[in-house]
Design a protein around this motif. Structure first.
Motif, mmCIF file in Angstrom:
data_model
loop_
_atom_site.group_PDB
_atom_site.id
_atom_site.type_symbol
_atom_site.label_atom_id
_atom_site.label_comp_id
_atom_site.label_asym_id
_atom_site.label_seq_id
_atom_site.Cartn_x
_atom_site.Cartn_y
_atom_site.Cartn_z
ATOM 1 N N ALA A 349 0.841 -1.202 0.000
ATOM 2 C CA ALA A 349 0.000 0.000 0.000
ATOM 3 C C ALA A 349 0.875 1.250 0.000
ATOM 4 O O ALA A 349 0.566 2.245 -0.676
ATOM 5 N N GLN A 350 1.974 1.235 0.762
ATOM 6 C CA GLN A 350 2.895 2.372 0.780
ATOM 7 C C GLN A 350 3.477 2.600 -0.615
ATOM 8 O O GLN A 350 3.543 3.744 -1.083
ATOM 9 N N ASP A 351 3.867 1.514 -1.286
ATOM 10 C CA ASP A 351 4.428 1.632 -2.634
ATOM 11 C C ASP A 351 3.388 2.200 -3.605
ATOM 12 O O ASP A 351 3.709 3.034 -4.464
ATOM 13 N N LYS A 352 2.154 1.755 -3.467
ATOM 14 C CA LYS A 352 1.094 2.209 -4.362
ATOM 15 C C LYS A 352 0.791 3.691 -4.131
ATOM 16 O O LYS A 352 0.591 4.454 -5.085
ATOM 17 N N MET A 353 0.767 4.109 -2.869
ATOM 18 C CA MET A 353 0.560 5.527 -2.563
ATOM 19 C C MET A 353 1.692 6.371 -3.136
ATOM 20 O O MET A 353 1.464 7.429 -3.738
ATOM 21 N N ARG A 354 2.917 5.899 -2.939
ATOM 22 C CA ARG A 354 4.082 6.660 -3.413
ATOM 23 C C ARG A 354 4.056 6.797 -4.935
ATOM 24 O O ARG A 354 4.346 7.874 -5.476
ATOM 25 N N ALA A 355 3.711 5.727 -5.623
ATOM 26 C CA ALA A 355 3.656 5.777 -7.083
ATOM 27 C C ALA A 355 2.613 6.793 -7.554
ATOM 28 O O ALA A 355 2.845 7.560 -8.501
ATOM 29 N N MET A 358 4.060 10.315 -6.825
ATOM 30 C CA MET A 358 5.157 10.683 -7.722
ATOM 31 C C MET A 358 4.653 10.988 -9.126
ATOM 32 O O MET A 358 5.154 11.899 -9.794
ATOM 33 N N GLU A 359 3.664 10.241 -9.581
ATOM 34 C CA GLU A 359 3.097 10.509 -10.903
ATOM 35 C C GLU A 359 2.501 11.913 -10.948
ATOM 36 O O GLU A 359 2.682 12.654 -11.929
ATOM 37 N N ALA A 360 1.805 12.299 -9.890
ATOM 38 C CA ALA A 360 1.204 13.640 -9.849
ATOM 39 C C ALA A 360 2.275 14.722 -9.730
ATOM 40 O O ALA A 360 2.182 15.784 -10.367
ATOM 41 N N ILE A 361 3.318 14.477 -8.923
ATOM 42 C CA ILE A 361 4.412 15.452 -8.779
ATOM 43 C C ILE A 361 5.124 15.646 -10.115
ATOM 44 O O ILE A 361 5.397 16.780 -10.540
ATOM 45 N N ASN A 362 5.431 14.551 -10.782
ATOM 46 C CA ASN A 362 6.137 14.646 -12.066
ATOM 47 C C ASN A 362 5.285 15.338 -13.128
ATOM 48 O O ASN A 362 5.801 16.079 -13.973
ATOM 49 N N ALA A 363 3.981 15.120 -13.069
ATOM 50 C CA ALA A 363 3.089 15.754 -14.055
ATOM 51 C C ALA A 363 3.069 17.269 -13.901
ATOM 52 O O ALA A 363 2.864 18.000 -14.878
ATOM 53 N N GLY A 365 5.627 18.976 -12.191
ATOM 54 C CA GLY A 365 6.975 19.487 -11.980
ATOM 55 C C GLY A 365 7.215 19.981 -10.573
ATOM 56 O O GLY A 365 8.075 20.846 -10.350
ATOM 57 N N GLY A 366 6.472 19.474 -9.611
ATOM 58 C CA GLY A 366 6.646 19.906 -8.222
ATOM 59 C C GLY A 366 5.394 19.653 -7.403
ATOM 60 O O GLY A 366 4.763 18.606 -7.537
ATOM 61 N N GLU A 367 5.023 20.636 -6.587
ATOM 62 C CA GLU A 367 3.905 20.468 -5.665
ATOM 63 C C GLU A 367 2.607 20.122 -6.398
ATOM 64 O O GLU A 367 2.302 20.690 -7.445
ATOM 65 N N ILE A 368 1.855 19.209 -5.831
ATOM 66 C CA ILE A 368 0.580 18.797 -6.421
ATOM 67 C C ILE A 368 -0.470 19.863 -6.096
ATOM 68 O O ILE A 368 -0.677 20.191 -4.928
ATOM 69 N N PRO A 369 -1.152 20.406 -7.084
ATOM 70 C CA PRO A 369 -2.177 21.428 -6.816
ATOM 71 C C PRO A 369 -3.326 20.875 -5.971
ATOM 72 O O PRO A 369 -3.564 19.662 -5.943
ATOM 73 N N TYR A 370 -4.025 21.784 -5.331
ATOM 74 C CA TYR A 370 -5.092 21.412 -4.401
ATOM 75 C C TYR A 370 -6.114 20.462 -5.015
ATOM 76 O O TYR A 370 -6.395 19.397 -4.455
ATOM 77 N N ILE A 499 1.196 16.660 4.036
ATOM 78 C CA ILE A 499 2.289 16.001 4.763
ATOM 79 C C ILE A 499 2.614 14.647 4.138
ATOM 80 O O ILE A 499 3.789 14.300 3.921
ATOM 81 N N LEU A 500 1.593 13.853 3.835
ATOM 82 C CA LEU A 500 1.826 12.524 3.248
ATOM 83 C C LEU A 500 2.494 12.634 1.882
ATOM 84 O O LEU A 500 3.419 11.875 1.564
ATOM 85 N N ALA A 501 2.026 13.559 1.043
ATOM 86 C CA ALA A 501 2.625 13.728 -0.282
ATOM 87 C C ALA A 501 4.096 14.099 -0.172
ATOM 88 O O ALA A 501 4.939 13.612 -0.941
ATOM 89 N N THR A 502 4.421 14.943 0.803
ATOM 90 C CA THR A 502 5.808 15.382 0.991
ATOM 91 C C THR A 502 6.677 14.264 1.554
ATOM 92 O O THR A 502 7.792 14.020 1.074
ATOM 93 N N LEU A 503 6.187 13.572 2.554
ATOM 94 C CA LEU A 503 6.990 12.527 3.197
ATOM 95 C C LEU A 503 7.184 11.310 2.304
ATOM 96 O O LEU A 503 8.290 10.783 2.168
ATOM 97 N N LEU A 504 6.114 10.831 1.689
ATOM 98 C CA LEU A 504 6.210 9.594 0.915
ATOM 99 C C LEU A 504 6.986 9.783 -0.385
ATOM 100 O O LEU A 504 7.484 8.806 -0.954
ATOM 101 N N SER A 505 7.101 10.999 -0.869
ATOM 102 C CA SER A 505 7.914 11.242 -2.061
ATOM 103 C C SER A 505 9.395 11.373 -1.723
ATOM 104 O O SER A 505 10.232 11.457 -2.627
#
Length: 548
Positions: A349-355, A358-363, A365-370, A499-505
């Motif tokens: 589940a941690q791997d799936k959340m991280r993936a 990361m896909e959203a961050i890469n799309a 180029g940084g912070e995921i919009p609200y 917090i989760l988006a920042t930590l898990l990435s």
């Protein structure tokens, strides 16, 4: 002398009233005697020790599984307490007949003595007026404005944890970090005030943050004495009560007095600074912590243009500040810690959340919009499943303000007859089990106790929608429902997801080698410790930095 005579008379009347109440319990039967429930171990204390035992998980769970969604337990001197997690009954208590089921009087009075007339300490028309003014401040659009603030705080914490793990995987007190981050999130996002620089070294010189953090430990250090604090209102005028408190030789009470005084004084100071900046104009507001987008700045502006009937007096605005911090910190810290523990127990589940993150961050180029962050499907599924199975607040109390009748799904009474409703006398204490409601097998199905985030990625069983659970969020009782539901649940959810988006990435989380020593304790907000005997919150985890 007049005040002393008044106090003596009040004490005498109070003792007589208590004796009459005890005799009434002993001499008369109660309609609640028709309900199933465990026998008390003691007539004097009933099940109070079990209900408030910080290691009382087994009793709470057996009460739900063995006696069902409507049952009774016993309080002091044999008083009957109604235990509820039936959806139909919850609807009546929280929504349809909510005026007959108010917060318990001791809850109001204790909060009033501590925070003053904050949202936690008012009821009736007074509460409705405050909530009417506060509700727009917590709307989705207003919460959305906080995302930049939240990311800055999350990045500060990330950088400090990177410093801790630069030489390889390291054991880190995750609860400590989540608690510090939660305090700073409500500080900047709520008050426009910084409590904590979130450096690796815990700050010792920041007065407001230290005082707020010390409130709950100081309160709980009083032991049973805290349960009677609300009776202080009967002991004459406030000035007389203060004189009496000063001469009582009890260090714990004196420390609590000082903590409450400091919280109020510093809340007033922050409020006055904010009011001056608001008067000075937009440029001054932007220079403040939170850039004028924090809850209190928004509330101040709204209050200035409100009608005279809706406007809140300054003392009530000041009182909201400490109340907001008190309500927001521990619940958010516990939810974050529980999520990180659970996804460490389920690494797939941690791997799936991280993936997904990361896909959203890469799309972007940084912070995921609200808009995208709050709708990440797997993160939302994990979040919902955590707050379903393990809500930070496991139970709340209500007290009947009048004789009433409570309907519920049919049950078998203590005499074997089918019951569909029960008379509930005025003054009855009602225990609403949030944990049991979220784990009701008739609602959620046979796999109710399984941690299964996938259940949220497909249509829920019809039994969920047909139950008409009165919760304000996603068919759950975690944030309650009705007129006293959690006003800040959107604020909390955004904090947690940032917090989760920042930590898990940036990090991989694993359980500590001493994971078997970690204990979750029951309290107003449950909390983790290393070992059963300590009361110091802590949750060590192994943290490994991901390759850049």
């Amino acid at each position: 002398m007049n005040e002393l005579n008044f106090t003596t008379t009040a004490l005498s009347l109070g003792i007589a009233w208590v004796l009459w109440k005890v005799l009434a319990i002993v001499l008369f039967t109660s309609p609640l005697d028709k309900l199933p429930g465990p026998k008390p171990k003691s007539w004097l204390t009933g099940h109070i020790k079990d209900i408030f035992n910080r290691h009382g998980w087994a009793f709470r769970d057996r009460l739900a599984t063995d006696y069902g969604p409507i049952s009774k337990v016993h309080g002091l001197f044999g008083a009957r307490i109604l235990h509820v997690y039936d959806p139909l009954a919850l609807n009546h208590i929280l929504v349809k007949d909510s005026l007959a089921y108010d917060e318990a009087s001791w809850y109001y009075e204790s909060n009033l003595l501590t925070f003053g007339p904050a949202l936690l300490a008012t009821h009736g028309d007074h509460h409705r007026k405050q909530r009417k003014m506060l509700a727009p401040v917590f709307s989705a659009n207003r919460v959305k404005e906080k995302i930049t603030i939240f990311y800055k705080i999350a990045h500060k914490m990330r950088d400090s944890i990177i410093g801790q793990t630069k030489d390889g995987p390291r054991e880190v007190d995750i609860y400590g970090w989540m608690s510090r981050a939660a305090l700073e999130l409500i500080g900047q996002g709520g008050l426009g005030y910084s409590f904590d620089p979130l450096t690796e070294k815990v700050p010792t010189g920041e007065p407001y943050g230290n005082v707020v953090k010390s409130y709950l430990p100081t309160l709980y250090s009083l032991g049973p004495l805290r349960l009677f604090s609300h009776h202080l209102k009967y002991l004459g005028s406030p000035s007389f009560r203060r004189k009496l408190l000063n001469i009582i030789p009890h260090k714990g009470l004196h420390k609590l007095r000082d903590v409450v005084d400091q919280m109020h004084d510093m809340s007033r100071q922050v409020f006055e600074d904010k009011k001056r900046a608001l008067t000075a104009g937009d440029a001054a507001m932007v220079e403040q912590v939170g850039e004028g987008k924090d809850i209190m700045s928004t509330l101040l502006r709204a209050n200035m243009v409100a009608s005279e009937a809706d406007r809140l007096p300054e003392n009530e605005l000041i009182c909201q500040m400490a109340g907001l911090v008190f309500a927001a910190v521990d619940t958010t810290a516990v939810a974050l810690t529980q999520i990180l523990q659970t996804i460490s127990e389920h690494p797939e589940a941690q791997d799936k959340m991280r993936a997904e993150i990361m896909e959203a961050i890469n799309a972007h180029g940084g912070e995921i919009p609200y808009d995208e962050l709050v709708d990440l499907p797997y993160m939302e599924a994990v979040y919902r499943e955590i707050v379903r199975l393990d809500p930070p607040v496991t139970m709340v109390f209500r007290e009947t303000t009048q004789d009433t009748v409570l309907p519920f799904t049919p049950i078998q009474g203590s005499d074997g007859k089918t019951l569909t409703e029960i008379e509930v006398p005025k003054g009855t204490l009602v225990l609403l089990s949030i944990r049991a409601a979220n784990r009701h097998p008739d609602v959620w199905g046979e796999d109710v106790l399984e941690w299964k985030p996938e259940r949220w990625l497909s249509p829920l069983p019809k039994s969920v929608s047909e139950a008409h659970i009165p919760g304000v969020y996603s068919n759950l009782m975690t944030f309650l429902g009705g007129r006293r539901s959690c006003i800040g649940f959107r604020f909390s959810q955004l904090e947690i997801k940032v917090i989760l988006a920042t930590l898990l990435s940036n990090f991989k989380f694993s359980l500590s080698e001493n994971k078997d020593d970690i204990v979750w304790n029951l309290a107003g907000v449950r909390y983790p410790t290393v070992g059963r005997d300590t009361i110091k919150p802590s949750f060590p985890m192994k943290v490994e930095r991901l390759s850049a």
